[in-house]
Motif scaffolding. Structure first.
Motif, PDB file in Angstrom:
ATOM      1  N   LEU A  91       5.901   9.906 -11.978  1.00 26.13           N
ATOM      2  CA  LEU A  91       6.192   8.480 -11.776  1.00 26.13           C
ATOM      3  C   LEU A  91       5.884   7.645 -13.015  1.00 26.13           C
ATOM      4  O   LEU A  91       6.507   6.608 -13.240  1.00 26.13           O
ATOM      5  CB  LEU A  91       5.357   7.947 -10.599  1.00 26.13           C
ATOM      6  CG  LEU A  91       5.732   8.496  -9.226  1.00 26.13           C
ATOM      7  CD1 LEU A  91       4.614   8.228  -8.223  1.00 26.13           C
ATOM      8  CD2 LEU A  91       7.027   7.844  -8.743  1.00 26.13           C
ATOM      9  N   GLY A  92       4.925   8.102 -13.789  1.00 25.20           N
ATOM     10  CA  GLY A  92       4.480   7.286 -14.917  1.00 25.20           C
ATOM     11  C   GLY A  92       5.173   7.601 -16.229  1.00 25.20           C
ATOM     12  O   GLY A  92       5.051   6.844 -17.195  1.00 25.20           O
ATOM     13  N   ALA A  93       5.929   8.703 -16.247  1.00 23.67           N
ATOM     14  CA  ALA A  93       6.494   9.169 -17.526  1.00 23.67           C
ATOM     15  C   ALA A  93       7.336   8.099 -18.216  1.00 23.67           C
ATOM     16  O   ALA A  93       7.341   7.999 -19.449  1.00 23.67           O
ATOM     17  CB  ALA A  93       7.317  10.426 -17.294  1.00 23.67           C
ATOM     18  N   LEU A  94       8.032   7.290 -17.450  1.00 24.43           N
ATOM     19  CA  LEU A  94       8.959   6.321 -18.058  1.00 24.43           C
ATOM     20  C   LEU A  94       8.244   5.337 -18.984  1.00 24.43           C
ATOM     21  O   LEU A  94       8.867   4.758 -19.877  1.00 24.43           O
ATOM     22  CB  LEU A  94       9.757   5.579 -16.973  1.00 24.43           C
ATOM     23  CG  LEU A  94       9.118   4.430 -16.217  1.00 24.43           C
ATOM     24  CD1 LEU A  94       9.601   3.081 -16.762  1.00 24.43           C
ATOM     25  CD2 LEU A  94       9.445   4.517 -14.752  1.00 24.43           C
ATOM     26  N   PHE A  95       6.923   5.166 -18.748  1.00 19.96           N
ATOM     27  CA  PHE A  95       6.176   4.222 -19.591  1.00 19.96           C
ATOM     28  C   PHE A  95       5.734   4.850 -20.907  1.00 19.96           C
ATOM     29  O   PHE A  95       5.215   4.177 -21.781  1.00 19.96           O
ATOM     30  CB  PHE A  95       4.947   3.696 -18.846  1.00 19.96           C
ATOM     31  CG  PHE A  95       5.321   2.997 -17.572  1.00 19.96           C
ATOM     32  CD1 PHE A  95       5.845   1.703 -17.608  1.00 19.96           C
ATOM     33  CD2 PHE A  95       5.196   3.633 -16.344  1.00 19.96           C
ATOM     34  CE1 PHE A  95       6.220   1.059 -16.435  1.00 19.96           C
ATOM     35  CE2 PHE A  95       5.555   2.995 -15.174  1.00 19.96           C
ATOM     36  CZ  PHE A  95       6.077   1.709 -15.214  1.00 19.96           C
ATOM     37  N   PRO A 142      -3.649  13.739 -21.743  1.00 20.66           N
ATOM     38  CA  PRO A 142      -4.467  13.074 -22.772  1.00 20.66           C
ATOM     39  C   PRO A 142      -3.658  12.132 -23.661  1.00 20.66           C
ATOM     40  O   PRO A 142      -4.213  11.204 -24.243  1.00 20.66           O
ATOM     41  CB  PRO A 142      -5.024  14.241 -23.591  1.00 20.66           C
ATOM     42  CG  PRO A 142      -4.804  15.459 -22.776  1.00 20.66           C
ATOM     43  CD  PRO A 142      -3.657  15.191 -21.866  1.00 20.66           C
ATOM     44  N   ARG A 143      -2.338  12.321 -23.737  1.00 24.79           N
ATOM     45  CA  ARG A 143      -1.589  11.412 -24.600  1.00 24.79           C
ATOM     46  C   ARG A 143      -1.327  10.049 -23.943  1.00 24.79           C
ATOM     47  O   ARG A 143      -0.837   9.130 -24.586  1.00 24.79           O
ATOM     48  CB  ARG A 143      -0.289  12.061 -25.070  1.00 24.79           C
ATOM     49  CG  ARG A 143       0.660  12.451 -23.979  1.00 24.79           C
ATOM     50  CD  ARG A 143       1.898  13.142 -24.573  1.00 24.79           C
ATOM     51  NE  ARG A 143       2.994  13.135 -23.622  1.00 24.79           N
ATOM     52  CZ  ARG A 143       3.062  13.921 -22.550  1.00 24.79           C
ATOM     53  NH1 ARG A 143       2.091  14.770 -22.303  1.00 24.79           N
ATOM     54  NH2 ARG A 143       4.092  13.853 -21.738  1.00 24.79           N
ATOM     55  N   TYR A 144      -1.648   9.942 -22.657  1.00 23.97           N
ATOM     56  CA  TYR A 144      -1.544   8.633 -21.992  1.00 23.97           C
ATOM     57  C   TYR A 144      -2.916   7.965 -22.064  1.00 23.97           C
ATOM     58  O   TYR A 144      -3.899   8.518 -21.579  1.00 23.97           O
ATOM     59  CB  TYR A 144      -1.176   8.775 -20.510  1.00 23.97           C
ATOM     60  CG  TYR A 144       0.141   9.452 -20.204  1.00 23.97           C
ATOM     61  CD1 TYR A 144       1.046   9.811 -21.206  1.00 23.97           C
ATOM     62  CD2 TYR A 144       0.489   9.715 -18.880  1.00 23.97           C
ATOM     63  CE1 TYR A 144       2.254  10.435 -20.896  1.00 23.97           C
ATOM     64  CE2 TYR A 144       1.700  10.325 -18.557  1.00 23.97           C
ATOM     65  CZ  TYR A 144       2.567  10.692 -19.572  1.00 23.97           C
ATOM     66  OH  TYR A 144       3.745  11.295 -19.251  1.00 23.97           O
ATOM     67  N   ILE A 152      -0.610   0.813 -15.125  1.00 25.61           N
ATOM     68  CA  ILE A 152       0.497   1.349 -14.322  1.00 25.61           C
ATOM     69  C   ILE A 152       0.065   1.695 -12.898  1.00 25.61           C
ATOM     70  O   ILE A 152       0.827   1.596 -11.949  1.00 25.61           O
ATOM     71  CB  ILE A 152       1.068   2.619 -15.015  1.00 25.61           C
ATOM     72  CG1 ILE A 152       1.619   2.263 -16.388  1.00 25.61           C
ATOM     73  CG2 ILE A 152       2.137   3.278 -14.169  1.00 25.61           C
ATOM     74  CD1 ILE A 152       1.751   3.468 -17.295  1.00 25.61           C
ATOM     75  N   LEU A 153      -1.209   2.081 -12.762  1.00 25.89           N
ATOM     76  CA  LEU A 153      -1.680   2.592 -11.470  1.00 25.89           C
ATOM     77  C   LEU A 153      -1.346   1.713 -10.261  1.00 25.89           C
ATOM     78  O   LEU A 153      -0.911   2.243  -9.238  1.00 25.89           O
ATOM     79  CB  LEU A 153      -3.185   2.868 -11.522  1.00 25.89           C
ATOM     80  CG  LEU A 153      -3.557   4.289 -11.929  1.00 25.89           C
ATOM     81  CD1 LEU A 153      -5.067   4.429 -12.011  1.00 25.89           C
ATOM     82  CD2 LEU A 153      -2.990   5.320 -10.947  1.00 25.89           C
ATOM     83  N   PRO A 154      -1.524   0.375 -10.360  1.00 20.35           N
ATOM     84  CA  PRO A 154      -1.262  -0.414  -9.151  1.00 20.35           C
ATOM     85  C   PRO A 154       0.142  -0.213  -8.578  1.00 20.35           C
ATOM     86  O   PRO A 154       0.336  -0.328  -7.374  1.00 20.35           O
ATOM     87  CB  PRO A 154      -1.443  -1.862  -9.627  1.00 20.35           C
ATOM     88  CG  PRO A 154      -2.295  -1.757 -10.846  1.00 20.35           C
ATOM     89  CD  PRO A 154      -2.023  -0.431 -11.470  1.00 20.35           C
ATOM     90  N   ILE A 155       1.107   0.103  -9.424  1.00 25.43           N
ATOM     91  CA  ILE A 155       2.459   0.246  -8.857  1.00 25.43           C
ATOM     92  C   ILE A 155       2.817   1.697  -8.501  1.00 25.43           C
ATOM     93  O   ILE A 155       3.834   1.926  -7.846  1.00 25.43           O
ATOM     94  CB  ILE A 155       3.555  -0.382  -9.760  1.00 25.43           C
ATOM     95  CG1 ILE A 155       3.720   0.389 -11.080  1.00 25.43           C
ATOM     96  CG2 ILE A 155       3.283  -1.849 -10.006  1.00 25.43           C
ATOM     97  CD1 ILE A 155       5.011  -0.017 -11.806  1.00 25.43           C
ATOM     98  N   VAL A 156       2.009   2.656  -8.921  1.00 26.87           N
ATOM     99  CA  VAL A 156       2.364   4.039  -8.565  1.00 26.87           C
ATOM    100  C   VAL A 156       1.376   4.715  -7.610  1.00 26.87           C
ATOM    101  O   VAL A 156       1.716   5.683  -6.935  1.00 26.87           O
ATOM    102  CB  VAL A 156       2.556   4.950  -9.823  1.00 26.87           C
ATOM    103  CG1 VAL A 156       3.653   4.414 -10.720  1.00 26.87           C
ATOM    104  CG2 VAL A 156       1.263   5.122 -10.597  1.00 26.87           C
ATOM    105  N   LYS A 157       0.173   4.148  -7.555  1.00 28.15           N
ATOM    106  CA  LYS A 157      -0.911   4.776  -6.791  1.00 28.15           C
ATOM    107  C   LYS A 157      -0.497   5.129  -5.348  1.00 28.15           C
ATOM    108  O   LYS A 157      -0.743   6.238  -4.885  1.00 28.15           O
ATOM    109  CB  LYS A 157      -2.063   3.778  -6.766  1.00 28.15           C
ATOM    110  CG  LYS A 157      -3.400   4.348  -6.478  1.00 28.15           C
ATOM    111  CD  LYS A 157      -4.455   3.331  -6.868  1.00 28.15           C
ATOM    112  CE  LYS A 157      -5.685   3.489  -6.037  1.00 28.15           C
ATOM    113  NZ  LYS A 157      -6.797   2.667  -6.500  1.00 28.15           N
TER     114      LYS A 157
END
Ligand code: GLU
Length: 440
Positions: free
Chosen positions: A339-343, A312-314, A322-327
């Motif tokens: 994968l998304g934590a860095l953002f 929920p904090r994202y 971000i999804l297009p590059i990690v999906k």
């Protein structure tokens, strides 16, 4: 009345006219002795799909007559598992423990017919000698037992509760169940059930004994082999759509080669003749494949919403960016967290620092050139990193990994150039600087 003859005609047939003309009614009848694992829910799914296909009804019956094996939260977990997959049932669920008077009444009928005898307070059904018991199983074809292999079985126990066999037959009859889908480990019980149907003068339903699911070791599916609950799989980031799709293919297959089906499409395609009598193997890799496909297929907004529910904090907006590059790299929803934590978080360089194998000097060369970029985009960023790499004769893997750790602290990252673009110039430079300083 029973006749002990060798030439008893078949007493159930999938072509039975009565069953054919009736509206389809099926039931999932778990015993609340534990949290159902994903393989148990496959039986519920087959019932559900068949009912939906035939515009019939799918019922839930809780077979809670073995009082010594009851697990208090089991019913709730059974219902939660069904609801997570959207396997809605008709009517209120039925509890056998609330129907003791019904079973007692039926015992009286058997007593009158002298088909049972008392054995220390319990009532046993007397198995007739020399009788052939057979049925036309919708999956296994003709199945036949000689009554001589059966032992007299208890109907009502001394505690006043019925046994599985007794309650199961009475309930299936009273609730007008047309097709009994259950695991094929119940095949040896079916001749006893047939005797009860005969004793009461009822027509048996069509039996659909579905193959047991085995682990990759070809043994009964164990916890280690993936026999977790649907609830656990969903918690781990598997999509209900993928779980349903995967389960449907455990013992059933459509006519063609297609593999990705929604629940509605599965119901349209489902047919009993395509249930395979051989045991399917539960392979988590295959579930992962389905999940990956379903993640790719979901609308971005839908996927972002589900990820937001887990994290929920994202914000959904940021997740969508971000999804297009990690999906494509996600197997489960949880992978977004990785994968998304860095953002969303500052990296912790400590853990993988030893894998940063480019020098402080090389980091600084990159930083100096990146500062000069006006249009901050992945192409420009990539050009600079490539040129520093070539000038210093660095391996691509070495360079990318070092930058990846600088950005995220992790060894697994999204593609670094688009990640740097999304992260923004200022934050990227800060992180590269910190990594450079850590090499001092
Ligand atoms: N209570 C049984 C089970 O848990 C039901 C079997 C049946 O569907 O007849 O498997």
């Amino acid at each position: 009345m029973l006749k002990a003859t060798e030439t008893e005609p078949k007493i159930a047939s999938s072509k039975s006219s009565a069953a054919k003309s009736q509206k389809v009614r099926v039931r999932y009848a778990p015993s609340p002795t534990g949290i159902p694992h994903i393989g148990n829910i496959r039986t519920a799914l087959f019932n559900y799909l068949f009912a939906k296909k035939e515009q019939g009804q799918f019922l839930l019956r809780i077979e809670d007559t073995d009082r010594t094996r009851l697990v208090p939260e089991a019913v709730e977990k059974i219902k939660e598992s069904l609801s997570l997959l959207g396997l809605d049932f008709h009517e209120e669920e039925m509890y056998q423990s609330k129907r003791l008077d019904v079973y007692k009444k039926h015992l009286e009928i058997l007593k009158e017919k002298k088909l049972v005898y008392e054995d220390e307070g319990a009532w046993r059904f007397k198995i007739p000698k020399n009788k052939k018991l057979s049925w036309d199983d919708a999956v296994h074809g003709n199945v036949e037992f000689k009554s001589d292999v059966l032992e007299d079985f208890v109907t009502l126990k001394s505690d006043g509760y019925p046994t599985y066999h007794f309650a199961n037959v009475i309930d299936d009859h009273q609730t007008q169940i047309t097709h009994v889908f259950r695991g094929d480990e119940w095949i040896p019980s079916t001749p006893k059930h047939l005797l009860l149907y005969q004793a009461f003068g009822w027509e048996p339903p069509i039996f659909v004994h579905v193959p047991a699911i085995l682990g990759t070791d070809h043994k009964k599916l164990s916890k280690r082999q993936g026999a977790k609950s649907v609830i656990e799989f969903v918690e781990e980031g598997y999509l209900p759509e993928a779980i349903i799709n995967f389960l449907a293919f455990l013992g059933w297959a459509p006519k063609d080669e297609r593999e990705i089906f929604t629940q509605t499409e599965l119901a349209q395609e489902f047919s009993i003749d395509r249930i395979n009598k051989n045991s399917p193997i539960f392979n988590v890799e295959k579930l992962n494949w389905f999940n990956k496909e379903w993640i790719k297929n979901l609308q971005s907004d839908d996927l972002a919403r589900r990820i937001n529910e887990r994290y929920p904090r994202y914000s959904e907006e940021k997740i969508n960016q971000i999804l297009p590059i990690v999906k494509d790299r996600m197997v489960t929803l949880d992978d977004f967290g990785l994968l998304g934590a860095l953002f969303f978080e500052k990296p912790n360089l400590k853990e993988n620092q030893k894998d940063i194998t480019i020098t402080q000097q090389q980091f600084e060369e990159i930083i100096t050139d990146l500062i000069k970029i006006n249009a901050w985009n992945e192409e420009e960023i990539s050009k600079i990193v490539q040129s520093v790499m070539e000038k210093n004769n660095l391996q691509k893997a070495q360079m990318y990994r070092s930058i990846g750790i600088a950005l995220s602290g992790k060894l697994v990252t999204p593609p670094i150039f688009p990640a740097m673009e999304i992260l923004g110039k200022e934050e990227t430079l800060t992180r590269l600087n910190e990594a450079a300083n850590s090499k001092r």
